[in-house]
Design an enzyme around this catalytic site. Structure first.
Site, PDB file in Angstrom:
ATOM      1  N   GLU A 183       0.819  -1.200   0.000  1.00 17.97           N
ATOM      2  CA  GLU A 183       0.000   0.000   0.000  1.00 17.97           C
ATOM      3  C   GLU A 183       0.861   1.262   0.000  1.00 17.97           C
ATOM      4  O   GLU A 183       1.915   1.319   0.630  1.00 17.97           O
ATOM      5  CB  GLU A 183      -0.945  -0.014   1.199  1.00 17.97           C
ATOM      6  CG  GLU A 183      -1.973  -1.132   1.062  1.00 17.97           C
ATOM      7  CD  GLU A 183      -3.061  -1.125   2.120  1.00 17.97           C
ATOM      8  OE1 GLU A 183      -4.210  -1.381   1.762  1.00 17.97           O
ATOM      9  OE2 GLU A 183      -2.776  -0.857   3.298  1.00 17.97           O
ATOM     10  N   CYS A 217       3.391   8.519   1.298  1.00 19.00           N
ATOM     11  CA  CYS A 217       3.876   7.560   2.285  1.00 19.00           C
ATOM     12  C   CYS A 217       4.112   6.226   1.567  1.00 19.00           C
ATOM     13  O   CYS A 217       3.189   5.617   1.043  1.00 19.00           O
ATOM     14  CB  CYS A 217       2.824   7.429   3.381  1.00 19.00           C
ATOM     15  SG  CYS A 217       3.301   6.296   4.677  1.00 19.00           S
ATOM     16  N   CYS A 263       6.093  -6.786   7.573  1.00 20.04           N
ATOM     17  CA  CYS A 263       7.147  -6.268   8.447  1.00 20.04           C
ATOM     18  C   CYS A 263       7.509  -7.340   9.458  1.00 20.04           C
ATOM     19  O   CYS A 263       6.653  -8.106   9.896  1.00 20.04           O
ATOM     20  CB  CYS A 263       6.679  -5.013   9.168  1.00 20.04           C
ATOM     21  SG  CYS A 263       8.014  -4.181  10.072  1.00 20.04           S
ATOM     22  N   CYS A 278       5.878  -4.730  16.114  1.00 21.47           N
ATOM     23  CA  CYS A 278       5.506  -3.734  17.123  1.00 21.47           C
ATOM     24  C   CYS A 278       4.068  -4.008  17.572  1.00 21.47           C
ATOM     25  O   CYS A 278       3.190  -4.330  16.773  1.00 21.47           O
ATOM     26  CB  CYS A 278       5.643  -2.328  16.546  1.00 21.47           C
ATOM     27  SG  CYS A 278       7.362  -1.939  16.147  1.00 21.47           S
ATOM     28  N   CYS A 334       0.820  -2.142  15.899  1.00 24.61           N
ATOM     29  CA  CYS A 334       0.828  -1.878  14.461  1.00 24.61           C
ATOM     30  C   CYS A 334       0.157  -3.014  13.684  1.00 24.61           C
ATOM     31  O   CYS A 334       0.462  -4.188  13.884  1.00 24.61           O
ATOM     32  CB  CYS A 334       2.263  -1.696  13.974  1.00 24.61           C
ATOM     33  SG  CYS A 334       2.362  -1.364  12.197  1.00 24.61           S
ATOM     34  N   GLY A 369       6.649  -1.894   6.486  1.00 21.67           N
ATOM     35  CA  GLY A 369       8.020  -2.379   6.546  1.00 21.67           C
ATOM     36  C   GLY A 369       8.971  -1.498   7.321  1.00 21.67           C
ATOM     37  O   GLY A 369       8.643  -0.371   7.702  1.00 21.67           O
ATOM     38  N   GLU A 370      10.155  -2.038   7.581  1.00 25.79           N
ATOM     39  CA  GLU A 370      11.216  -1.303   8.262  1.00 25.79           C
ATOM     40  C   GLU A 370      12.296  -0.978   7.214  1.00 25.79           C
ATOM     41  O   GLU A 370      13.047  -1.860   6.798  1.00 25.79           O
ATOM     42  CB  GLU A 370      11.793  -2.166   9.401  1.00 25.79           C
ATOM     43  CG  GLU A 370      13.099  -1.668   9.988  1.00 25.79           C
ATOM     44  CD  GLU A 370      13.089  -0.202  10.432  1.00 25.79           C
ATOM     45  OE1 GLU A 370      12.144   0.237  11.105  1.00 25.79           O
ATOM     46  OE2 GLU A 370      14.051   0.513  10.089  1.00 25.79           O
ATOM     47  N   SER A 428      11.890   6.557   8.109  1.00 21.27           N
ATOM     48  CA  SER A 428      11.435   6.331   9.475  1.00 21.27           C
ATOM     49  C   SER A 428      11.893   4.952   9.930  1.00 21.27           C
ATOM     50  O   SER A 428      11.713   3.972   9.212  1.00 21.27           O
ATOM     51  CB  SER A 428       9.912   6.437   9.527  1.00 21.27           C
ATOM     52  OG  SER A 428       9.451   6.211  10.836  1.00 21.27           O
ATOM     53  N   SER A 476      10.841   6.101  15.435  1.00 16.31           N
ATOM     54  CA  SER A 476       9.617   5.708  16.134  1.00 16.31           C
ATOM     55  C   SER A 476       9.986   5.355  17.564  1.00 16.31           C
ATOM     56  O   SER A 476      10.429   4.256  17.850  1.00 16.31           O
ATOM     57  CB  SER A 476       8.994   4.495  15.434  1.00 16.31           C
ATOM     58  OG  SER A 476       8.540   4.864  14.161  1.00 16.31           O
ATOM     59  N   LEU A 477       9.793   6.304  18.464  1.00 20.32           N
ATOM     60  CA  LEU A 477      10.279   6.118  19.836  1.00 20.32           C
ATOM     61  C   LEU A 477       9.227   5.420  20.708  1.00 20.32           C
ATOM     62  O   LEU A 477       9.469   4.350  21.252  1.00 20.32           O
ATOM     63  CB  LEU A 477      10.669   7.475  20.419  1.00 20.32           C
ATOM     64  CG  LEU A 477      11.526   7.424  21.671  1.00 20.32           C
ATOM     65  CD1 LEU A 477      12.855   6.740  21.406  1.00 20.32           C
ATOM     66  CD2 LEU A 477      11.766   8.823  22.214  1.00 20.32           C
ATOM     67  N   HIS A 478       8.109   6.060  20.895  1.00 18.16           N
ATOM     68  CA  HIS A 478       6.912   5.468  21.525  1.00 18.16           C
ATOM     69  C   HIS A 478       6.998   5.134  23.011  1.00 18.16           C
ATOM     70  O   HIS A 478       5.973   4.870  23.642  1.00 18.16           O
ATOM     71  CB  HIS A 478       6.447   4.200  20.792  1.00 18.16           C
ATOM     72  CG  HIS A 478       6.278   4.362  19.320  1.00 18.16           C
ATOM     73  ND1 HIS A 478       5.707   5.475  18.752  1.00 18.16           N
ATOM     74  CD2 HIS A 478       6.622   3.547  18.284  1.00 18.16           C
ATOM     75  CE1 HIS A 478       5.692   5.331  17.427  1.00 18.16           C
ATOM     76  NE2 HIS A 478       6.238   4.182  17.122  1.00 18.16           N
ATOM     77  N   CYS A 506      -1.643   5.798   9.881  1.00 17.78           N
ATOM     78  CA  CYS A 506      -0.431   5.141  10.373  1.00 17.78           C
ATOM     79  C   CYS A 506      -0.777   3.813  11.030  1.00 17.78           C
ATOM     80  O   CYS A 506      -1.674   3.745  11.861  1.00 17.78           O
ATOM     81  CB  CYS A 506       0.247   5.973  11.452  1.00 17.78           C
ATOM     82  SG  CYS A 506       0.589   7.632  10.968  1.00 17.78           S
TER      83      CYS A 506
HETATM   84  N1  SAH Z   1       9.133   0.592  10.547  1.00 20.50           N
HETATM   85  C1  SAH Z   1       9.300   2.017  10.425  1.00 20.50           C
HETATM   86  C2  SAH Z   1       8.408   2.602   9.366  1.00 20.50           C
HETATM   87  C3  SAH Z   1       6.922   2.562   9.666  1.00 20.50           C
HETATM   88  S1  SAH Z   1       6.426   4.183   9.957  1.00 20.50           S
HETATM   89  C4  SAH Z   1       9.086   2.657  11.774  1.00 20.50           C
HETATM   90  O1  SAH Z   1       8.736   1.962  12.708  1.00 20.50           O
HETATM   91  O2  SAH Z   1       9.334   3.843  11.914  1.00 20.50           O
HETATM   92  C5  SAH Z   1       4.827   4.033  10.567  1.00 20.50           C
HETATM   93  C6  SAH Z   1       4.634   4.855  11.821  1.00 20.50           C
HETATM   94  O3  SAH Z   1       3.296   4.643  12.320  1.00 20.50           O
HETATM   95  C7  SAH Z   1       5.578   4.382  12.903  1.00 20.50           C
HETATM   96  O4  SAH Z   1       5.961   5.440  13.715  1.00 20.50           O
HETATM   97  C8  SAH Z   1       4.685   3.432  13.660  1.00 20.50           C
HETATM   98  O5  SAH Z   1       5.157   3.188  14.937  1.00 20.50           O
HETATM   99  C9  SAH Z   1       3.372   4.187  13.643  1.00 20.50           C
HETATM  100  N2  SAH Z   1       2.231   3.320  13.918  1.00 20.50           N
HETATM  101  C10 SAH Z   1       2.145   1.991  13.755  1.00 20.50           C
HETATM  102  N3  SAH Z   1       0.946   1.536  14.131  1.00 20.50           N
HETATM  103  C11 SAH Z   1       0.234   2.597  14.550  1.00 20.50           C
HETATM  104  C12 SAH Z   1      -1.097   2.771  15.032  1.00 20.50           C
HETATM  105  N4  SAH Z   1      -1.913   1.744  15.137  1.00 20.50           N
HETATM  106  N5  SAH Z   1      -1.481   4.016  15.338  1.00 20.50           N
HETATM  107  C13 SAH Z   1      -0.650   5.064  15.175  1.00 20.50           C
HETATM  108  N6  SAH Z   1       0.601   4.967  14.717  1.00 20.50           N
HETATM  109  C14 SAH Z   1       1.049   3.750  14.412  1.00 20.50           C
END
Ligand code: SAH
Length: 370
Positions: free
Chosen positions: A102, A115, A122, A126, A129, A170-171, A202, A224-226, A346
């Site tokens: 996508e 995007c 992936c 996480c 996701c 993907g990463e 990212s 992507s810290l979180h 996202c």
């Molecule tokens: N693998 C890379 C690229 C993906 S970017 C990365 O992790 O950065 C997609 C972004 O959306 C990342 O920051 C991911 O953590 C965030 N994301 C994933 N699932 C989500 C969700 N359900 N709600 C909001 N953000 C989400």
């Protein structure tokens, strides 16, 4: 080094879609042609959207014939195209092997962001996701990554896409070489010519690859810290078990002080999960973590998907979290949820993956890491 498919199979045509300027010059020189042919062909493919060699009228007839026999320019098949009420577009694109990925376009007042996906599925698993639920199938080739830009650009026309983010499925840093070639094409004036600050990779935090990226590419970085503690990040972003926060922050510090990144900031993505990582204490720990890194923070209210064990915090709680960061001087935006009526937000991208490896319950990674 790129290994050309032709070496493995002399009959196979070489796909020029993913060759960056250097690789395309090499392609022509190896065939006894002048390197400037690369510039002409880049303009045709990416600038003008032409993939039929016959139409490349500034190449000799002989060269055009030769190219038709030995090379191809592979585009992706549009399996589905959706448009959200807010103007967000999502394309489901089919690869030659039947996998589907996508790509999302998000129009805003002063910019349009594309995007792009970097892998089929992936492997990082996480916890919040939707892509993770699909498991991992394979890396995209540079051609398949760039073909997403080609496709969107062809449909939208000139002047609509101003930014590209590798924030799709993907990463990207687990597909390093293909991603770096694709980034080069995105930033090459003869191809798409996007500004360096407007092309962003990212990552969930592959420490060694962050440093290599800084050495080999001009693209900008989002992380992507979180979470602000290893205990929580280990759960949410399991790659943290391999590269814990201290190592990640150190790599990011080094990255943003590299010559090529002068004057830029790292974008930190922080998905807000109700009652999990959205307290005042979390915000204050975040401030401390980022204190010596030029930063902007992008808060992402959690986007729901079926079976997800999290909720999005109430609006006031999001605003409070943002206010704490802003008071500490951080440029902090809350990402607007765009295109959620077509599952284009996202973490909602799922494509259609013929997964080779399924994620395991206990948040193990689905592949061996470098
Ligand atoms: N693998 C890379 C690229 C993906 S970017 C990365 O992790 O950065 C997609 C972004 O959306 C990342 O920051 C991911 O953590 C965030 N994301 C994933 N699932 C989500 C969700 N359900 N709600 C909001 N953000 C989400």
């Amino acid at each position: 080094m790129k290994s050309t498919p032709a070496l493995a199979n002399p009959q196979a045509k070489i796909n020029l879609m993913g060759l960056d300027r250097r690789a395309l010059e090499g392609f022509f020189v190896e065939r006894g042609e002048k390197p400037f042919r690369a510039r002409q062909v880049l303009k045709w493919i990416h600038g003008r959207g032409i993939v039929d060699f016959e139409a490349m009228t500034d190449l000799s007839k002989l060269l055009r014939e030769r190219l038709s026999r030995t090379a191809e320019i592979t585009v992706l098949k549009e399996a589905r195209s959706q448009k959200s009420a807010d103007g967000t577009r999502k394309w489901l694109l089919e690869l030659a092997d039947g996998n589907r990925i996508e790509t999302v376009f998000i129009p805003e007042a002063r910019r349009g962001t594309l995007c792009v996906s970097s892998q089929v599925g992936c492997a990082l698993n996480c916890a919040f996701c939707a892509t993770a639920r699909q498991g991992f199938s394979r890396n995209l080739t540079a051609g398949e990554i760039v073909a997403q830009v080609w496709h969107a650009h062809r449909i939208l026309g000139d002047g609509h896409i101003s930014n590209v983010v590798l924030m799709g499925m993907g990463e990207p840093l687990l597909n390093f070489d293909a991603v770096v070639s694709a980034l080069d094409l995105m930033m090459d004036d003869l191809a798409y010519g996007f500004a360096k600050r407007r092309v962003t990779v990212s990552t969930a935090g592959l420490v060694p690859a962050i440093l290599r990226l800084g050495q080999q590419s001009d693209a900008s970085l989002a992380v992507s810290l979180h979470a602000t503690t290893d205990a929580l990040r280990n759960e949410l972003v399991p790659i943290n078990r391999k590269y814990p926060l201290a190592q990640l922050m150190d790599a990011c510090y080094q990255f943003i002080h590299m010559e090529r990144q002068k004057g830029r900031k790292i974008t930190w993505e922080y998905v807000l999960l109700d009652g999990v990582n959205d307290s005042g204490e979390d915000a204050r720990r975040l401030i401390k973590l980022l204190s010596n890194i030029p930063s902007k923070i992008n808060l992402i209210p959690f986007n729901r998907f079926e079976g997800a064990p999290y909720r999005c915090p109430p609006t006031e709680r999001i605003a409070r979290f943002q206010a704490i960061l802003q008071e500490a001087g951080f440029l902090t935006t809350v990402r607007k949820t765009r295109g959620d009526d077509i599952d284009a937000a996202c973490g909602q991208l799922v494509g259609k993956v013929q997964a080779k490896s399924r994620p395991r319950r206990e948040y193990k990674l689905a592949v061996e890491l470098p």
